[in-house]
Design an enzyme around this catalytic site. Structure first.
Site, PDB file in Angstrom:
ATOM      1  N   GLU A 159       0.870  -1.189   0.000  1.00 35.03           N
ATOM      2  CA  GLU A 159       0.000   0.000   0.000  1.00 35.03           C
ATOM      3  C   GLU A 159       0.896   1.225   0.000  1.00 35.03           C
ATOM      4  O   GLU A 159       1.749   1.377   0.877  1.00 35.03           O
ATOM      5  CB  GLU A 159      -0.940  -0.032   1.207  1.00 35.03           C
ATOM      6  CG  GLU A 159      -1.955  -1.168   1.123  1.00 35.03           C
ATOM      7  CD  GLU A 159      -2.692  -1.229  -0.211  1.00 35.03           C
ATOM      8  OE1 GLU A 159      -3.157  -0.178  -0.692  1.00 35.03           O
ATOM      9  OE2 GLU A 159      -2.775  -2.322  -0.798  1.00 35.03           O
TER      10      GLU A 159
ATOM     11  N   CYS B 172      -1.645   9.329   3.777  1.00 34.32           N
ATOM     12  CA  CYS B 172      -1.699   8.928   2.366  1.00 34.32           C
ATOM     13  C   CYS B 172      -3.014   9.381   1.757  1.00 34.32           C
ATOM     14  O   CYS B 172      -3.125   9.585   0.557  1.00 34.32           O
ATOM     15  CB  CYS B 172      -1.530   7.427   2.246  1.00 34.32           C
ATOM     16  SG  CYS B 172      -2.621   6.539   3.342  1.00 34.32           S
TER      17      CYS B 172
HETATM   18  P1  NAD Z   1       8.854   4.827   3.381  1.00 40.54           P
HETATM   19  O1  NAD Z   1       8.600   4.086   2.118  1.00 40.54           O
HETATM   20  O2  NAD Z   1       9.982   5.759   3.427  1.00 40.54           O
HETATM   21  O3  NAD Z   1       9.083   3.784   4.561  1.00 40.54           O
HETATM   22  C1  NAD Z   1       8.152   2.765   4.861  1.00 40.54           C
HETATM   23  C2  NAD Z   1       8.903   1.600   5.478  1.00 40.54           C
HETATM   24  O4  NAD Z   1       9.756   1.013   4.490  1.00 40.54           O
HETATM   25  C3  NAD Z   1       9.802   1.999   6.644  1.00 40.54           C
HETATM   26  O5  NAD Z   1       9.707   1.002   7.640  1.00 40.54           O
HETATM   27  C4  NAD Z   1      11.165   1.998   5.998  1.00 40.54           C
HETATM   28  O6  NAD Z   1      12.215   1.777   6.922  1.00 40.54           O
HETATM   29  C5  NAD Z   1      11.040   0.838   5.044  1.00 40.54           C
HETATM   30  N1  NAD Z   1      12.029   0.771   3.971  1.00 40.54           N
HETATM   31  C6  NAD Z   1      12.773   1.783   3.450  1.00 40.54           C
HETATM   32  N2  NAD Z   1      13.582   1.289   2.472  1.00 40.54           N
HETATM   33  C7  NAD Z   1      13.337  -0.051   2.370  1.00 40.54           C
HETATM   34  C8  NAD Z   1      13.836  -1.101   1.546  1.00 40.54           C
HETATM   35  N3  NAD Z   1      14.756  -0.898   0.622  1.00 40.54           N
HETATM   36  N4  NAD Z   1      13.348  -2.346   1.738  1.00 40.54           N
HETATM   37  C9  NAD Z   1      12.403  -2.579   2.653  1.00 40.54           C
HETATM   38  N5  NAD Z   1      11.893  -1.627   3.457  1.00 40.54           N
HETATM   39  C10 NAD Z   1      12.348  -0.371   3.326  1.00 40.54           C
HETATM   40  O7  NAD Z   1       7.469   5.521   3.763  1.00 40.54           O
HETATM   41  P2  NAD Z   1       7.181   6.443   5.034  1.00 40.54           P
HETATM   42  O8  NAD Z   1       7.862   7.740   4.825  1.00 40.54           O
HETATM   43  O9  NAD Z   1       7.403   5.702   6.302  1.00 40.54           O
HETATM   44  O10 NAD Z   1       5.602   6.631   4.915  1.00 40.54           O
HETATM   45  C11 NAD Z   1       5.012   7.609   4.131  1.00 40.54           C
HETATM   46  C12 NAD Z   1       4.512   7.023   2.836  1.00 40.54           C
HETATM   47  O11 NAD Z   1       3.615   5.959   3.118  1.00 40.54           O
HETATM   48  C13 NAD Z   1       3.714   8.008   2.009  1.00 40.54           C
HETATM   49  O12 NAD Z   1       4.050   7.847   0.649  1.00 40.54           O
HETATM   50  C14 NAD Z   1       2.272   7.595   2.268  1.00 40.54           C
HETATM   51  O13 NAD Z   1       1.381   7.957   1.253  1.00 40.54           O
HETATM   52  C15 NAD Z   1       2.416   6.119   2.396  1.00 40.54           C
HETATM   53  N6  NAD Z   1       1.319   5.520   3.141  1.00 40.54           N
HETATM   54  C16 NAD Z   1       0.399   4.777   2.466  1.00 40.54           C
HETATM   55  C17 NAD Z   1      -0.671   4.223   3.131  1.00 40.54           C
HETATM   56  C18 NAD Z   1      -1.703   3.400   2.408  1.00 40.54           C
HETATM   57  O14 NAD Z   1      -2.482   2.717   3.060  1.00 40.54           O
HETATM   58  N7  NAD Z   1      -1.739   3.436   1.093  1.00 40.54           N
HETATM   59  C19 NAD Z   1      -0.804   4.429   4.508  1.00 40.54           C
HETATM   60  C20 NAD Z   1       0.164   5.175   5.169  1.00 40.54           C
HETATM   61  C21 NAD Z   1       1.218   5.714   4.483  1.00 40.54           C
END
Ligand code: NAD
Length: 514
Positions: A286, A320
């Site tokens: 997501e 999001c």
């Molecule tokens: P992010 O993608 O930076 O991080 C999310 C997670 O992924 C963190 O735990 C991070 O450490 C991890 N991560 C980073 N690099 C990785 C890799 N190479 N492999 C595996 N994991 C890795 O996102 P964020 O800044 O924490 O959250 C904000 C984003 O999330 C926004 O784009 C928002 O729209 C989205 N979001 C979506 C939903 C939804 O339901 N669609 C809900 C909440 C947030």
């Protein structure tokens, strides 16, 4: 007999009694700030030298906690434990697994304000937003527990006189749960709960800016009786631990919520079949959004302005589902803009512990990113309110509105994830729909209209996973508004919906000749 599901009520902060209780929780948690938290692998607590320092984004000199950090060797250890534990956990009765979630939900409910207070300090959430995050975490546990009891019955299929047929949903294996910071409790707990209640074992890697609330959740699961090794807590760097586990041949599925870039990376990497791997990994991803509120010319314009302002600036636009584009019929554009600017100017920005409407953004990189989009916005539209940021003590940015933005502008297309909304004029309702659909994303949207024909047309043509009418585009509630988006917003898994748990199972047909 399980009582019917009902979502957790939000705390009424008009009541003095609730204000006092919340203040007490804030004080209690303040006294606990700065503690150390270990990794938990197979029930064993492991302290590492290398720590994640979780800071308060409102006051970066305040340390919320120091959390041990997994490396690849520890991630491997956790994988082996989870793989081993799966053999026993998958045999636990589904109702007993559900009972553990009911118990965990009850524990959190009793300590509700304490969890919300952690979210105020660790995620910079204003009181009502923190309260809603905690309520949603409780809802996920309550809802998925009930859904598991239903799923245990299977789906009815036909049998002939000579045979008896049954469709059983069995767990997948070890899942890697990777959660974001913006719903640091709800999404982290929801993804973990769904994976475990269906009989899988979990490697939980929370976001690096909000690991403390996740460590607290692990304590709750232990208290609720979850056996050691079912959920293993391994905070760490996304690129180091995340990539390692996504690539691992024993990983059966990845449940990810976060940004588009990371989601796409995971999706691509998970597609590769590694030496010794005997399945195709399942990815539930997501991702981001670029969500629009459309305002029609026949509409309640006060409702429109309120919905835009609340959806754009609640939790500083770091949802999001946040409204980052207001697409308004030209007949009412000026009036809606004027009302929205007036409401925005009334909003307070500051330390959320002190009850400001808006707190900080998440960290320095979020601050820098949002401020750079504000600079872009100044070239693409007219800055009508806000625009300033201050990162001297915390990461504060004013609620910002750009007017007169073209439909193809960058601030109309790219996810900013901060308190910035672009206003765009549409010549008629069809044009508004066309603009609303012009992004790569498709998460949420709202239409403010009293025109039945336009509402019906939007139902067909506005291509988003969650479409709302005559309200804002944020605030989905578990069990009532299953949540997930189309296109680059992700796999549309519909968290908090009746078919979500299926994603963590595989169906086995059992057909016996009579
Ligand atoms: P992010 O993608 O930076 O991080 C999310 C997670 O992924 C963190 O735990 C991070 O450490 C991890 N991560 C980073 N690099 C990785 C890799 N190479 N492999 C595996 N994991 C890795 O996102 P964020 O800044 O924490 O959250 C904000 C984003 O999330 C926004 O784009 C928002 O729209 C989205 N979001 C979506 C939903 C939804 O339901 N669609 C809900 C909440 C947030």
């Amino acid at each position: 007999m399980t009582v019917p599901y009902k979502h957790e009520p939000f705390t009424d902060f008009q009541l003095e009694e609730n204000v006092q209780q919340f203040q007490q929780a804030l004080q209690q948690v303040k006294n606990e700030l700065g503690k150390e938290y270990d990794l938990v692998i197979g029930g064993e607590r492991i302290s590492t030298k290398d720590k994640i320092t979780s800071v308060n984004p409102s006051n970066t000199s305040e340390i919320v906690g120091l959390v041990s950090k997994a490396n690849q060797a520890l991630a491997e250890k956790a994988m082996q434990v989870a793989d081993q534990t799966f053999n026993s956990w998958k045999k636990w009765d589904a109702e007993v697994r559900a009972d553990i979630l009911f118990k965990a939900a009850a524990i959190v409910r009793r300590r509700k304000h304490e969890f919300s207070a952690y979210l105020v300090y660790e995620a910079g959430k204003p009181w009502n937003e923190a309260d809603a995050d905690t309520a949603e975490a409780i809802d996920f546990m309550e809802y998925y527990a009930r859904q598991m009891i239903e799923l245990k019955k299977g789906y009815p299929i036909e049998s002939r006189v000579i045979e008896k047929n049954r469709l059983a949903y069995i767990p997948l294996g070890v899942g890697v749960v990777i959660s974001p910071w913006n719903f640091a409790f709800a999404i982290m707990a929801g993804m973990t709960s769904a994976a475990l209640v269906t009989g899988n074992t979990v490697l939980l890697k929370p976001a690096s800016t909000t690991p403390v609330v996740a460590a607290k959740f692990i304590e709750v699961l232990e208290e609720a009786g979850l056996p050691a090794g079912v959920v293993n807590f391994i905070p760490g760097s996304g690129s180091e631990v995340g990539d390692y586990l996504v690539d691992h041949p024993r990983t059966r599925f990845i449940s990810f919520t976060g940004s588009r870039d990371v989601g796409v990376r995971i999706y691509e990497r998970a597609a590769k079949v590694h030496e010794g791997q005997i399945w195709l990994k399942r990815v539930v991803a997501e991702m981001g959004g670029k969500d629009t509120i459309i305002v029609d010319n026949q509409a309640d314009l006060d409702l429109a302005a309120e919905s835009i302002v609340k959806s754009a600036f609640g939790f500083s636009g770091q949802k999001c589902s946040a409204c980052s584009r207001a697409v308004i019929h030209e007949d009412v554009y000026d009036e809606v803009l004027e009302k929205a600017v007036r409401l925005t100017k009334e909003l307070t920005v500051g330390d959320p512990a002190k009850r400001s409407f808006m707190g900080p953004v998440n960290d320095q990189s979020a601050f820098d990113k949002v401020m750079s989009y504000i600079e872009i916005g100044k070239k693409e539209g007219e800055l009508v309110t806000g625009g300033k940021g201050d990162d001297t003590t915390g990461y504060f940015i004013e609620p910002t509105i750009f007017a007169g933005v073209e439909e193809t502008a960058r601030i109309m297309k790219e996810e900013i994830f901060g308190p910035v909304v672009a206003f765009c004029k549409a010549k008629d309702f069809d044009h508004a729909l066309k603009i609303a659909n012009n992004t790569d994303y498709g998460l949420t949207g709202a239409v403010i209209s009293n025109n039945r024909e336009h509402i019906e047309k939007s139902k067909e043509e506005f291509h988003v996973g969650n479409l709302y009418f005559n309200r804002g585009c944020t605030g989905a509630i578990v069990g009532y508004h299953p949540f997930g988006g189309f296109n680059m917003s992700g796999t549309d898994s519909k968290a908090g919906g009746p078919d979500y748990l299926l994603l963590f199972t595989q169906a086995k047909l059992l057909s016996e000749q009579l």
